[in-house]
Design a protein around this motif. Structure first.
Motif, PDB file in Angstrom:
ATOM      1  N   UNK A 141       0.835  -1.318  -0.160  1.00 26.71           N
ATOM      2  CA  UNK A 141       0.207  -0.169  -0.002  1.00 26.71           C
ATOM      3  C   UNK A 141       0.832   1.224   0.075  1.00 26.71           C
ATOM      4  N   UNK A 145      -0.663   5.998  -4.818  1.00 25.20           N
ATOM      5  CA  UNK A 145      -1.993   6.619  -4.229  1.00 25.20           C
ATOM      6  C   UNK A 145      -3.052   5.522  -4.240  1.00 25.20           C
ATOM      7  N   UNK A 146      -3.226   4.974  -5.236  1.00 26.66           N
ATOM      8  CA  UNK A 146      -4.458   4.078  -5.556  1.00 26.66           C
ATOM      9  C   UNK A 146      -4.283   2.811  -4.721  1.00 26.66           C
ATOM     10  N   UNK A 148      -3.109   2.589  -1.840  1.00 28.24           N
ATOM     11  CA  UNK A 148      -3.277   2.886  -0.593  1.00 28.24           C
ATOM     12  C   UNK A 148      -4.553   2.651  -0.317  1.00 28.24           C
ATOM     13  N   UNK A 149      -5.351   2.494  -1.001  1.00 32.38           N
ATOM     14  CA  UNK A 149      -6.908   2.259  -0.768  1.00 32.38           C
ATOM     15  C   UNK A 149      -7.282   0.884  -1.071  1.00 32.38           C
ATOM     16  N   UNK A 151      -7.398  -3.597  -0.618  1.00 34.24           N
ATOM     17  CA  UNK A 151      -7.661  -4.186   0.455  1.00 34.24           C
ATOM     18  C   UNK A 151      -6.616  -5.415   0.507  1.00 34.24           C
ATOM     19  N   UNK A 164     -13.183   0.661  -7.270  1.00 34.65           N
ATOM     20  CA  UNK A 164     -12.747   1.036  -5.910  1.00 34.65           C
ATOM     21  C   UNK A 164     -14.345   1.110  -5.130  1.00 34.65           C
ATOM     22  N   UNK A 167     -15.602  -2.275  -3.296  1.00 32.88           N
ATOM     23  CA  UNK A 167     -14.556  -2.800  -2.403  1.00 32.88           C
ATOM     24  C   UNK A 167     -15.520  -3.027  -1.317  1.00 32.88           C
ATOM     25  N   UNK A 298      -4.407   3.688 -10.854  1.00 28.41           N
ATOM     26  CA  UNK A 298      -5.840   3.349 -10.781  1.00 28.41           C
ATOM     27  C   UNK A 298      -6.417   3.167 -12.010  1.00 28.41           C
TER      28      UNK A 298
ATOM     29  N   UNK B  66      -1.714  15.185  -1.082  1.00 26.73           N
ATOM     30  CA  UNK B  66      -0.846  14.074  -0.743  1.00 26.73           C
ATOM     31  C   UNK B  66      -1.735  12.748  -0.472  1.00 26.73           C
ATOM     32  N   UNK B  68      -5.050  12.472  -1.112  1.00 30.73           N
ATOM     33  CA  UNK B  68      -6.401  12.247  -1.972  1.00 30.73           C
ATOM     34  C   UNK B  68      -6.077  11.181  -3.197  1.00 30.73           C
ATOM     35  N   UNK B  69      -6.282   9.821  -3.127  1.00 34.57           N
ATOM     36  CA  UNK B  69      -5.817   8.989  -3.992  1.00 34.57           C
ATOM     37  C   UNK B  69      -6.631   8.641  -5.388  1.00 34.57           C
ATOM     38  N   UNK B  70      -7.686   8.733  -5.323  1.00 33.40           N
ATOM     39  CA  UNK B  70      -8.557   8.170  -6.490  1.00 33.40           C
ATOM     40  C   UNK B  70      -9.030   9.381  -7.204  1.00 33.40           C
ATOM     41  N   UNK B  81     -12.971   6.709   0.541  1.00 32.00           N
ATOM     42  CA  UNK B  81     -12.769   5.187   1.203  1.00 32.00           C
ATOM     43  C   UNK B  81     -11.503   5.389   2.094  1.00 32.00           C
ATOM     44  N   UNK B  82     -11.277   4.287   2.963  1.00 26.84           N
ATOM     45  CA  UNK B  82     -10.186   4.196   3.919  1.00 26.84           C
ATOM     46  C   UNK B  82      -8.889   4.066   2.933  1.00 26.84           C
ATOM     47  N   UNK B  83      -7.864   5.063   3.271  1.00 26.33           N
ATOM     48  CA  UNK B  83      -6.535   4.860   2.657  1.00 26.33           C
ATOM     49  C   UNK B  83      -5.748   4.431   3.926  1.00 26.33           C
ATOM     50  N   UNK B  84      -4.740   3.684   3.665  1.00 21.32           N
ATOM     51  CA  UNK B  84      -3.742   3.211   4.491  1.00 21.32           C
ATOM     52  C   UNK B  84      -2.225   3.881   4.265  1.00 21.32           C
ATOM     53  N   UNK B  85      -1.784   4.820   5.322  1.00 17.53           N
ATOM     54  CA  UNK B  85      -0.543   5.493   5.073  1.00 17.53           C
ATOM     55  C   UNK B  85       0.506   5.011   6.141  1.00 17.53           C
ATOM     56  N   UNK B  86       1.793   4.887   5.436  1.00 17.16           N
ATOM     57  CA  UNK B  86       2.580   4.538   6.433  1.00 17.16           C
ATOM     58  C   UNK B  86       3.962   5.688   6.551  1.00 17.16           C
TER      59      UNK B  86
END
Lengths: 306, 424
Positions: A141, A145-146, A148-149, A151, A164, A167, A298, B66, B68-70, B81-86
């Protein structure tokens, strides 16, 4: 253990937690699916994934084989590594070939020579032909960026597509692998690993990697601010001159879109030191395929890419 | 332990935390600031953000970009949606479940909070504790997130006034106490200006507490496994049947809670058969003791019929077996949940058939009132249900164990995840 970790006897390091979770994911799939397969390219993430799969089922062998989607533009060092590992372990390797798909007219070569996006068709064909219902991928992830969402268990429709908005919520660590016939689930055991975690795990487990991950002298030419390796895939073009430099690869993909970085790091520890100091992400530094557009990953995921 | 090298001296602890708050509270900016000021954003990501900010005609780089992914999210300026960051600091590694705050996304916050040790709840200093804040806190309480941080954001817009912050912190803490959340910390911040996110603020001398990052670096990451009942859901039976291991038979799984020791008498549920732990394989080496969340292989002294879905527990401390489940569920799916619905219930490694006997009430998160007999639960509703299962479940109260007290409801027709539930 070190000074950061308390004297509490029940503390696990971040690598131990990540390892335990990845093993848990492998065993969940083995318990719930009929025909899993592990995507294996000979790149570091798939090597770490295979290492974890072996650990998850030892002393038995993992109850699944490997699938390599072969772009035909591979680094010879990586192919040699792949074949050595597969033979050494006695695992079954399926190869889905981009070249065959091009020769048969099912896929068209792109003008820029990049074959990474072309992997989707042979991948889906192989999944359909072998009726694989769970496909382990090395995606992380932190890569993009894509992703990161994404599963841990990612449902794909009969076209392999990723929607997306469709999901499934993923709560606690209860993974829902149910799917209709024709659908399959992509599973990402390394979801929560970062690039640095992967390298630290490679160091901890003393995992052998293909030589191109370490500094070596190679003929390269510059394109789009990356060092690319000359080869039959279409480089260098006119006006691109070849030079010899000391480089290493941070990611290993199709030769046409995988760039090398200047490096003197010859050992895992030196690579880790370099990554820690680097101011570029691994994909930003070395993957042309993600630069195509702001939404490149994406879009490819929607079409069924890894 | 495996042999350590100099590299593994960087081994550190891992904290999972969730953020809750809406675009309007500046959540994306706070997360962007956290990543940016902790040096977790790399040059190419910053360049991409600067480039995208210019394309949109904004002046300074918009740190919210930074995260907002989609494409749809960028176009609409929302988080779907839930986004996971590290990110990591020398002291700790972090996994952030970044969840959207609007009411139609309660399910995403539930998802993020389900694995979080800490929840960061954001409020706008100009608006204070609003309905949405109460909802976020109620979700954190329901999912028993042990630590909650209130980040009072946009302090720059209220003149960095202590009284504004103090009033909100007091109101929030009082509400948290009502919900049974005891571990609350409040921090005054300005995500836009960078006050108290990573760097201590020069504008708020009156505040002597930690910055958001200092708080995250020091909050305890583990509960003491010895204080919890030991629970081992069997995932998979390992039987190599090779010439080197002709009689090897081990039960693979991850310890859900507690500590297991070789020699300990254990009971296998639901059968109730007993044995003792003969050996523990801890991913490549044998161990006398193992604890949550380690993945191990367990060997029993007796040849019992044990398979995936069974739960191995100390004989002295077994959970109660039941086919009647009283629980609170958060409904996740777009189609409503109705009384009489036939579902699958997934608990640990065991999936059983079940039906919804009754939906006794729906919770209004804003004021914690219960609406009796709602007749259905719609997406993002939280309600109390009674379920009847086809087979007995070894269920703990969620208050005792987040792993053995939680379950999913799944639609048997198409596999959709319908709801997440916590047992009473």
């Amino acid at each position: 253990m070190n000074a950061h970790v308390s004297a509490d006897p029940y503390v696990l390091s971040h690598l131990e937690v990540l390892e335990s979770e990845a093993v848990h994911v492998f065993r969940e799939v083995a318990g719930e699916f009929e025909r899993p397969v592990l995507l294996f390219s000979g790149g570091k993430d798939s090597i770490v994934m295979l290492h974890l799969a072996l650990k998850a089922f030892a002393p038995a062998m993992p109850p699944f084989g490997l699938l390599h989607v072969d772009t035909g533009h591979n680094f010879p060092e990586v192919m040699a590594y792949r074949d050595r590992v597969v033979a050494g372990l006695g695992l079954r390797l399926h190869v889905a070939s981009v070249q065959e798909a091009i020769d048969a007219g099912r896929v068209r070569e792109r003008p820029d020579g990049t074959r990474n996006p072309l992997q989707t068709v042979p991948l889906l064909e192989a999944i359909g032909a072998h009726r694989f219902d769970a496909v382990f991928g090395g995606g992380r992830r932190d890569e993009e960026k894509a992703r990161a969402k994404e599963r841990v268990f990612s449902l794909r429709d009969e076209f392999g597509g990723w929607d997306p908005r469709r999901q499934r919520p993923e709560l606690w660590q209860l993974y829902n692998g149910r799917h209709a016939p024709g659908e399959h689930v992509r599973v990402f055991p390394l979801s929560n690993f970062t690039e640095l975690d992967v390298w630290q795990y490679i160091a901890r487990e003393k995992i052998e990697l293909p030589s191109i991950y370490f500094a070596h002298e190679r003929e390269v030419f510059a394109r789009d601010g990356m060092w690319l390796a000359p080869g039959g895939w279409g480089g260098p073009r006119e006006g691109e001159s070849v030079v010899r430099r000391q480089v290493r690869y941070r990611t290993v993909g199709d030769m046409s879109c995988t760039g090398a970085v200047d490096s003197t790091a010859a050992t895992v520890a030196e690579v880790i030191a370099e990554i820690t100091a680097s101011r570029l992400t691994e994909r930003g530094a070395s993957r042309a395929d993600d630069r195509l557009s702001e939404a490149a990953m994406e879009d490819r995921k929607r079409e069924g890419y890894f | 332990m495996t042999v350590t090298t100099s590299v593994t001296d960087t081994a550190t602890s891992l904290l999972r935390f969730a953020t809750a708050g809406s675009v309007d509270d500046g959540k994306s900016t706070l997360v962007g600031r956290l990543l940016h000021d902790s040096k977790s954003v790399l040059t190419d990501q910053l360049e991409a953000v600067a480039h995208a900010s210019r394309d949109r005609g904004t002046g300074a780089p918009d740190l919210a970009l930074l995260t907002d992914g989609l494409r749809a999210e960028r176009e609409q300026g929302i988080t779907i949606d839930v986004a996971y960051r590290y990110f990591a600091t020398p002291r700790r590694r972090f996994i952030l479940a970044d969840t959207p705050g609007h009411v139609q996304y309660t399910r995403n916050m539930v998802t993020g909070a389900s694995t979080a040790r800490t929840a960061v709840v954001l409020v706008d200093a100009r608006n204070g504790v609003v309905e949405q804040t109460r909802r976020h806190l109620a979700v954190a309480a329901l999912l028993r997130v042990p630590y909650v941080l209130l980040a009072v954001n946009k302090m720059d817009l209220v003149g960095y006034t202590e009284a504004v912050f103090a009033a909100m912190a007091a109101e929030f803490t009082a509400y948290a106490r009502e919900l049974g959340v005891c571990q609350v910390t409040a921090v005054p911040v300005s995500a836009l200006a960078g006050d108290n996110v990573v760097t201590p603020s020069a504008h708020m001398d009156w505040y002597g507490g930690p910055t958001v990052l200092e708080y995250l670096e020091t909050v305890p990451v583990v509960t003491d496994p010895a204080a919890e009942p030991a629970r081992f859901p069997v995932q998979y039976t390992i039987r190599p049947q090779t010439t080197t291991h002709p009689d090897y038979r081990g039960y693979a799984g991850r310890i859900a809670s507690g500590v297991l020791r070789v020699g300990e008498p254990v009971t296998v549920l639901p059968s109730g058969r007993t044995s003792t732990i003969a050996a523990i394989d801890a991913l490549g080496h044998s161990a006398d003791i193992a604890w949550a969340p380690q993945s191990i292989i367990l060997h029993l002294a007796d040849d019992l019929d044990v398979s995936r879905g069974d739960l191995i527990t100390p004989t002295t401390d077994t959970p109660h077996l039941t086919q009647d489940v009283e629980a609170t569920v958060c409904h996740l799916a777009d189609r409503p949940l109705l009384p009489g619905a036939r579902v699958l219930l997934k608990h640990t490694t065991r999936t059983v058939r079940a039906f919804v006997k009754d939906i006794s009430s729906r919770l209004t998160l804003e004021d914690l009132s219960q609406h009796p007999k709602p007749g259905r639960l719609n997406a993002n509703d939280i309600g109390r249900v009674t379920l009847r299962t086809a087979e007995p479940l070894a269920l703990d109260p969620y208050a005792t164990s987040r792993h053995t007290g939680s379950f999913l409801l799944i639609d048997p027709t198409d596999g959709t995840t319908l709801a997440g539930g916590v047992a009473e």
